[in-house]
Design a protein around this motif. Structure first.
Motif, mmCIF file in Angstrom:
data_model
loop_
_atom_site.group_PDB
_atom_site.id
_atom_site.type_symbol
_atom_site.label_atom_id
_atom_site.label_comp_id
_atom_site.label_asym_id
_atom_site.label_seq_id
_atom_site.Cartn_x
_atom_site.Cartn_y
_atom_site.Cartn_z
ATOM 1 N N ALA A 1 0.827 -1.211 0.000
ATOM 2 C CA ALA A 1 0.000 0.000 0.000
ATOM 3 C C ALA A 1 0.858 1.256 0.000
ATOM 4 C CB ALA A 1 -0.941 -0.005 1.203
ATOM 5 N N SER A 2 1.948 1.265 0.757
ATOM 6 C CA SER A 2 2.812 2.450 0.779
ATOM 7 C C SER A 2 3.488 2.648 -0.572
ATOM 8 C CB SER A 2 3.834 2.364 1.910
ATOM 9 O OG SER A 2 4.762 1.334 1.677
ATOM 10 N N ARG A 3 3.829 1.551 -1.255
ATOM 11 C CA ARG A 3 4.413 1.655 -2.606
ATOM 12 C C ARG A 3 3.371 2.209 -3.583
ATOM 13 N NH1 ARG A 3 10.048 0.965 -2.863
ATOM 14 N NH2 ARG A 3 10.566 -0.409 -1.165
ATOM 15 N N ASP A 4 2.104 1.780 -3.446
ATOM 16 C CA ASP A 4 1.033 2.318 -4.294
ATOM 17 C C ASP A 4 0.852 3.816 -4.068
ATOM 18 O OD1 ASP A 4 0.246 0.090 -5.793
ATOM 19 O OD2 ASP A 4 -1.080 -0.634 -4.187
ATOM 20 N N ARG A 5 0.890 4.231 -2.807
ATOM 21 C CA ARG A 5 0.751 5.666 -2.505
ATOM 22 C C ARG A 5 1.906 6.456 -3.107
ATOM 23 N NH1 ARG A 5 -0.953 3.451 2.359
ATOM 24 N NH2 ARG A 5 1.061 3.761 3.355
ATOM 25 N N LEU B 1 4.223 10.080 -7.410
ATOM 26 C CA LEU B 1 5.126 10.237 -8.554
ATOM 27 C C LEU B 1 4.350 10.504 -9.841
ATOM 28 C CD1 LEU B 1 7.599 7.376 -7.665
ATOM 29 C CD2 LEU B 1 8.146 9.819 -7.694
ATOM 30 N N ARG B 2 3.233 9.799 -10.015
ATOM 31 C CA ARG B 2 2.411 10.006 -11.204
ATOM 32 C C ARG B 2 1.864 11.428 -11.242
ATOM 33 N NH1 ARG B 2 -2.325 10.408 -12.835
ATOM 34 N NH2 ARG B 2 -3.373 9.971 -10.882
ATOM 35 N N ARG C 1 5.845 3.794 -12.447
ATOM 36 C CA ARG C 1 5.716 2.406 -12.915
ATOM 37 C C ARG C 1 6.570 1.460 -12.079
ATOM 38 N NH1 ARG C 1 4.707 4.625 -17.939
ATOM 39 N NH2 ARG C 1 6.881 5.023 -18.404
ATOM 40 N N GLU C 2 7.765 1.908 -11.742
ATOM 41 C CA GLU C 2 8.666 1.096 -10.917
ATOM 42 C C GLU C 2 8.052 0.839 -9.535
ATOM 43 O OE1 GLU C 2 12.610 -0.687 -10.208
ATOM 44 O OE2 GLU C 2 11.633 -0.031 -12.036
ATOM 45 N N GLU C 3 7.482 1.868 -8.939
ATOM 46 C CA GLU C 3 6.840 1.706 -7.622
ATOM 47 C C GLU C 3 5.630 0.789 -7.707
ATOM 48 O OE1 GLU C 3 7.785 2.665 -4.470
ATOM 49 O OE2 GLU C 3 9.643 3.193 -5.509
ATOM 50 N N ARG C 4 4.859 0.885 -8.782
ATOM 51 C CA ARG C 4 3.705 -0.016 -8.969
ATOM 52 C C ARG C 4 4.186 -1.466 -9.090
ATOM 53 N NH1 ARG C 4 -0.762 2.340 -7.865
ATOM 54 N NH2 ARG C 4 -1.488 4.044 -9.140
ATOM 55 N N ALA C 5 5.287 -1.679 -9.813
ATOM 56 C CA ALA C 5 5.848 -3.027 -9.943
ATOM 57 C C ALA C 5 6.293 -3.551 -8.585
ATOM 58 C CB ALA C 5 7.009 -3.022 -10.938
ATOM 59 N N LYS C 6 6.908 -2.696 -7.772
ATOM 60 C CA LYS C 6 7.334 -3.104 -6.429
ATOM 61 C C LYS C 6 6.124 -3.463 -5.567
ATOM 62 C CE LYS C 6 11.638 -0.485 -6.472
ATOM 63 N NZ LYS C 6 12.406 0.621 -5.884
ATOM 64 N N ALA C 7 5.049 -2.685 -5.685
ATOM 65 C CA ALA C 7 3.824 -2.972 -4.930
ATOM 66 C C ALA C 7 3.245 -4.324 -5.354
ATOM 67 C CB ALA C 7 2.802 -1.855 -5.126
ATOM 68 N N ALA C 8 3.184 -4.573 -6.653
ATOM 69 C CA ALA C 8 2.617 -5.825 -7.161
ATOM 70 C C ALA C 8 3.455 -7.026 -6.712
ATOM 71 C CB ALA C 8 2.525 -5.784 -8.684
#
Length: 133
Positions: A98-102, A107-108, A117-124
């Motif tokens: 959740a913190s990576r999604d935030r 960033l977006r 995109r990198e943070e979304r990949a880390k969240a996933a």
């Protein structure tokens, strides 16, 4: 043939080390699987889940990019995973994804799309490891 000798390390610490039967990691060209006797290999890793199977148990890890190296020493296949950052499923906090999604949203909104995109990949990857760890 003996098993795998695995070392998963980051610049800060050794995350996991020991004997294993099978290792998977996410390379730039797709998932990689390594069994004893694997051919020598050097592969770049992207953000993604990884799994280390040893003695009937599985350790799930998140790797935030790096390199995977396979080499032979005598009758042992050595696997070195050199990661920018890595954590096991046991080390993941409840709000890591959740913190990576935030952070990705921040960033977006700043129009830093590659970093988002990198943070979304880390969240996933963290969600997958938390669910399958």
């Amino acid at each position: 043939m003996a098993g795998l000798e695995v070392h998963l390390v980051t610049p800060e610490r050794e995350v996991w080390a020991g004997e294993a039967d099978f290792v998977t990691a996410r390379g730039v060209d797709g998932d990689l699987g390594v069994l004893p006797g694997h051919a020598p290999l050097l592969a770049a890793l992207v953000v993604g889940p990884g799994f280390i199977d040893a003695g009937g148990s599985r350790t799930a890890v998140v790797v935030d990019g790096g390199f995977l190296h396979v080499a032979h020493e005598d009758d042992v296949t050595r696997v070195d995973i050199l990661a920018e950052h890595a954590v096991t499923s046991e080390e993941l906090g409840g709000d890591d994804a959740a913190s990576r999604d935030r952070r990705a949203e921040e960033l977006r909104s700043e129009d830093r799309l590659d970093e988002a995109r990198e943070e979304r990949a880390k969240a996933a990857a963290r969600r997958r490891v938390a669910e399958n760890g």
